[in-house]
Design an enzyme around this catalytic site. Structure first.
Site, mmCIF file in Angstrom:
data_model
loop_
_atom_site.group_PDB
_atom_site.id
_atom_site.type_symbol
_atom_site.label_atom_id
_atom_site.label_comp_id
_atom_site.label_asym_id
_atom_site.label_seq_id
_atom_site.Cartn_x
_atom_site.Cartn_y
_atom_site.Cartn_z
ATOM 1 C CG HIS A 101 -13.569 25.837 16.558
ATOM 2 N ND1 HIS A 101 -13.011 24.424 18.078
ATOM 3 C CD2 HIS A 101 -13.723 26.750 17.622
ATOM 4 C CE1 HIS A 101 -13.405 25.010 18.945
ATOM 5 N NE2 HIS A 101 -14.172 26.352 18.696
ATOM 6 C CB ILE B 73 -25.695 -7.761 12.895
ATOM 7 C CG1 ILE B 73 -25.749 -7.519 12.099
ATOM 8 C CG2 ILE B 73 -27.978 -8.066 13.248
ATOM 9 C CD1 ILE B 73 -26.189 -8.369 10.211
HETATM 10 C C1 LIG Z 1 -29.114 -6.582 10.295
HETATM 11 C C2 LIG Z 1 -28.519 -6.217 8.692
HETATM 12 C C3 LIG Z 1 -27.623 -4.255 9.291
HETATM 13 C C4 LIG Z 1 -27.063 -4.438 8.299
HETATM 14 N N1 LIG Z 1 -26.474 -2.680 8.428
HETATM 15 C C5 LIG Z 1 -25.826 -2.393 7.577
HETATM 16 C C6 LIG Z 1 -24.912 -1.249 7.871
HETATM 17 O O1 LIG Z 1 -25.738 0.007 8.165
HETATM 18 N N2 LIG Z 1 -23.930 -0.548 6.869
HETATM 19 C C7 LIG Z 1 -23.551 -1.773 5.790
HETATM 20 O O2 LIG Z 1 -22.877 -1.296 4.416
HETATM 21 N N3 LIG Z 1 -24.398 -2.389 6.029
HETATM 22 C C8 LIG Z 1 -24.910 -3.459 6.512
HETATM 23 N N4 LIG Z 1 -25.636 -4.640 6.825
HETATM 24 C C9 LIG Z 1 -25.050 -5.183 5.207
HETATM 25 C C10 LIG Z 1 -26.163 -5.512 3.987
HETATM 26 O O3 LIG Z 1 -26.689 -4.794 4.249
HETATM 27 C C11 LIG Z 1 -25.750 -6.108 2.799
HETATM 28 O O4 LIG Z 1 -23.934 -6.204 2.792
HETATM 29 C C12 LIG Z 1 -25.876 -5.810 1.707
HETATM 30 O O5 LIG Z 1 -26.668 -5.719 1.592
HETATM 31 C C13 LIG Z 1 -25.667 -7.312 0.780
HETATM 32 O O6 LIG Z 1 -26.071 -6.954 -0.314
HETATM 33 P P1 LIG Z 1 -26.151 -8.430 -2.076
HETATM 34 O O7 LIG Z 1 -26.892 -7.137 -2.707
HETATM 35 O O8 LIG Z 1 -24.902 -9.116 -1.864
HETATM 36 O O9 LIG Z 1 -27.574 -9.459 -1.401
HETATM 37 P P2 LIG Z 1 -28.963 -9.205 -0.789
HETATM 38 O O10 LIG Z 1 -28.991 -7.216 0.108
HETATM 39 O O11 LIG Z 1 -29.051 -10.123 0.451
HETATM 40 O O12 LIG Z 1 -29.633 -9.055 -1.827
HETATM 41 C C14 LIG Z 1 -29.816 -10.302 -2.723
HETATM 42 C C15 LIG Z 1 -31.315 -10.474 -3.403
HETATM 43 O O13 LIG Z 1 -31.253 -11.502 -3.956
HETATM 44 C C16 LIG Z 1 -32.328 -12.234 -3.735
HETATM 45 N N5 LIG Z 1 -32.807 -13.731 -3.934
HETATM 46 C C17 LIG Z 1 -31.814 -14.680 -3.974
HETATM 47 N N6 LIG Z 1 -31.221 -15.549 -4.316
HETATM 48 C C18 LIG Z 1 -32.276 -15.235 -5.586
HETATM 49 C C19 LIG Z 1 -32.908 -16.438 -6.651
HETATM 50 N N7 LIG Z 1 -32.526 -17.455 -7.110
HETATM 51 N N8 LIG Z 1 -33.925 -15.627 -7.564
HETATM 52 C C20 LIG Z 1 -34.062 -13.878 -7.664
HETATM 53 N N9 LIG Z 1 -33.531 -13.523 -6.626
HETATM 54 C C21 LIG Z 1 -33.117 -14.076 -5.603
HETATM 55 C C22 LIG Z 1 -32.805 -11.692 -2.255
HETATM 56 O O14 LIG Z 1 -34.460 -11.946 -2.397
HETATM 57 C C23 LIG Z 1 -32.002 -10.222 -2.306
HETATM 58 O O15 LIG Z 1 -33.254 -8.993 -2.395
HETATM 59 C C24 LIG Z 1 -26.496 -5.251 7.751
HETATM 60 C C25 LIG Z 1 -27.297 -6.696 7.032
HETATM 61 C C26 LIG Z 1 -27.719 -6.250 8.097
HETATM 62 C C27 LIG Z 1 -28.317 -8.357 8.247
#
Ligand SMILES: Cc1cc2nc3c(=O)[nH]c(=O)nc-3n(C[C@H](O)[C@H](O)[C@H](O)COP(=O)(O)OP(=O)(O)OC[C@H]3O[C@@H](n4cnc5c(N)ncnc54)[C@H](O)[C@@H]3O)c2cc1C
Length: 465
Positions: free
Chosen positions: A443, A179
């Site tokens: 290529h 990041i």
């Molecule tokens: C700036 C940035 C750039 C990135 N770029 C890349 C990239 O280029 N390629 C890549 O592979 N990865 C990238 N990532 C990482 C990637 O975004 C994450 O690994 C991925 O989104 C994780 O998914 P997740 O489902 O675990 O969590 P999240 O996407 O964080 O989703 C969790 C969800 O749970 C919800 N939630 C939380 N608690 C509760 C609750 N109690 N009740 C109901 N809902 C809840 C939240 O609102 C959220 O919508 C990047 C991350 C960032 C911050």
């Protein structure tokens, strides 16, 4: 809602949660997907991968336009901040709408609200309880902030940076992981003076050492200053500036504090799990430094409760890892037996300019495992396509000496985040350079970097010595 019962209840509609929900419904399970935010998509779609890559595309267009005379075109670019934000919004909106439609089409019930785990088999959303056969925790992560740093208008994390309140003329980026490097690259393309400070001994600390050196070299050429082995003492915001005070150990071990002044400071020191106050531990789900502890099947310590994505105690925080974990869990819930994920075989990608990508073992890891390795470094300078693009880059392949099996590939340069997929197949299918060298790469393309490295490893280099 109260009293309803589902085969699978997923908490969090980010990458991990929605992929689990989509696969579970495909396998005939009734699914509720609970999301506390206004829209589906989580970090990746709303605050991560997609908006940052939209920003980086705008930056790339600006860089290309400003160097267009190299290709015989006279043009210069002007930044249109509103236009950059509008492009990001259009891209995100389209993907979020697509996802929302897909979730609906698969018959998944989307429940709006904040979920709390009451017990295995029971989740409540804003006080109303739902019963579940299985529960998938996918609550994701949020930016981590060092305890002594206070966020403000000029001391921000990636969440705020995506608002692009202004185009800063100078930025200090704390943290040189994916990041931090991506935002440093973005701000530099927009014309800012950028310094990146990293606590570990080198930038891109999780990558092979040669990749770290190559990024530092190209960043320097682009005018981005990088400093590693630095410890931050304080970050203070005053009026229209930020002061970042840090110590950097020199060879003699002395560490005089220095202060950098900038218009903005981006804190990019990693992500922390969203797991507090959600009833996890009370329901018997063990946490480990805040991450939900899982075994290799992604099962938690509570029966019928699973965890996927950034909140789970698995090694990599990537959207593609969250996808894979979500799918695996849905399949296990449906009684299938997918193999555990091999995290070494996952491609790691960073979209700064130059891009960084890798898969498999670093040279250091291969040596630690006692492998007798042969290293091939192929420079993009020899590639027709790279010359046409006016880009440089490098592909480093680590192979076992005797049978030339590919153990790891590390790339820095244009489009390597796409090119790494071929390397991902090579390492995961335990390919030997002897076999791959017989396969013909088109290529002139950047993929010839891997083709040429394979030829060299097989003892018949074409365009190198
Ligand atoms: C700036 C940035 C750039 C990135 N770029 C890349 C990239 O280029 N390629 C890549 O592979 N990865 C990238 N990532 C990482 C990637 O975004 C994450 O690994 C991925 O989104 C994780 O998914 P997740 O489902 O675990 O969590 P999240 O996407 O964080 O989703 C969790 C969800 O749970 C919800 N939630 C939380 N608690 C509760 C609750 N109690 N009740 C109901 N809902 C809840 C939240 O609102 C959220 O919508 C990047 C991350 C960032 C911050």
């Amino acid at each position: 809602l109260a009293g309803k019962s589902y085969d699978v209840v997923v908490i969090g509609a980010g990458t991990g949660g929605y992929s689990a929900a989509l696969r579970a419904s495909q396998l005939g399970r009734s699914v509720a997907l609970i999301e506390r935010g206004e829209r589906l998509g989580g970090t990746c779609l709303l605050r991560g991968c997609i908006p940052t890559k939209a920003f980086l595309r705008s930056a790339e267009v600006l860089d290309t336009v400003n160097s267009s005379k190299d290709w015989g075109i006279q043009a210069t670019g002007t930044i249109d901040r509103d236009g950059i934000l509008a492009f990001k919004k259009r891209t995100v909106d389209k993907l979020v709408n697509g996802l929302t439609g897909l979730v609906k089409a698969r018959g998944i019930d989307v429940v709006s609200g904040r979920a709390v785990l009451d017990a295995p088999g029971r989740v409540s959303v804003d006080g109303e309880e739902i019963a579940a056969g299985d529960i998938v925790i996918a609550t994701g992560s949020r930016p981590r902030v060092l305890p002594f740093i206070e966020l403000g208008d000029r001391v921000i994390t990636s969440d705020r940076a995506l608002e692009l309140d202004s185009v800063p003329s100078s930025v200090v980026v704390i943290g040189a992981g994916a990041i931090g490097l991506e935002f440093a690259s973005f701000y530099r393309s927009l014309g800012a003076a950028v310094t990146v400070l990293e606590a570990l001994p080198r930038i891109a600390p999780l990558e092979d050492e040669d990749s770290s050196k190559e990024v530092a070299r190209v960043f320097k050429k682009r005018g981005i200053k990088t400093m590693a082995g630095v410890s931050i003492a304080s970050v203070t915001e005053s009026g229209d500036a930020v002061g970042v005070t840090f110590r950097s150990e020199d060879a003699s071990g002395s560490a005089e504090p220095e202060t950098l002044a900038a218009e903005m400071c981006l804190v990019a020191v990693g992500r922390e799990p969203v797991s507090d106050g959600l009833g996890y531990e009370e329901a018997g789900v063990r946490l480990e430094r805040g991450f939900v502890k899982v075994d290799e099947t992604l099962a938690t310590s509570a029966p019928g409760v699973w965890a996927v994505g950034d909140v789970a105690s698995t090694p990599l925080q990537f959207a593609h890892v969250a996808f894979a974990e979500g799918i695996c869990v849905a399949e296990r819930i449906a009684g299938m037996d997918p193999p555990p994920i091999d995290y070494t075989g996952v491609a790691r990608v960073t979209f700064c300019s130059p891009e960084v990508a890798s898969v498999g073992l670093t040279e250091e890891q291969a040596t630690e495992r006692g492998e007798d390795v042969e290293i091939e470094r192929y420079s993009f300078q020899g590639l027709g396509k790279a010359n046409i693009l006016r880009e440089t880059g490098v592909a480093k392949v680590i192979a076992r000496k005797d049978d030339k099996q590919v153990l790891g590939v590390h790339m820095v340069g244009p489009h390597v985040t796409d090119l790494i997929s071929e390397a991902m197949l090579l390492t995961n299918w335990e390919a030997s350079a002897f076999d791959v060298a017989r396969l013909i790469h088109p290529h002139p393309t950047l993929s010839e970097s891997i083709g040429e490295a394979m030829l060299a490893l097989a003892g018949k280099p074409l365009h190198t010595q």
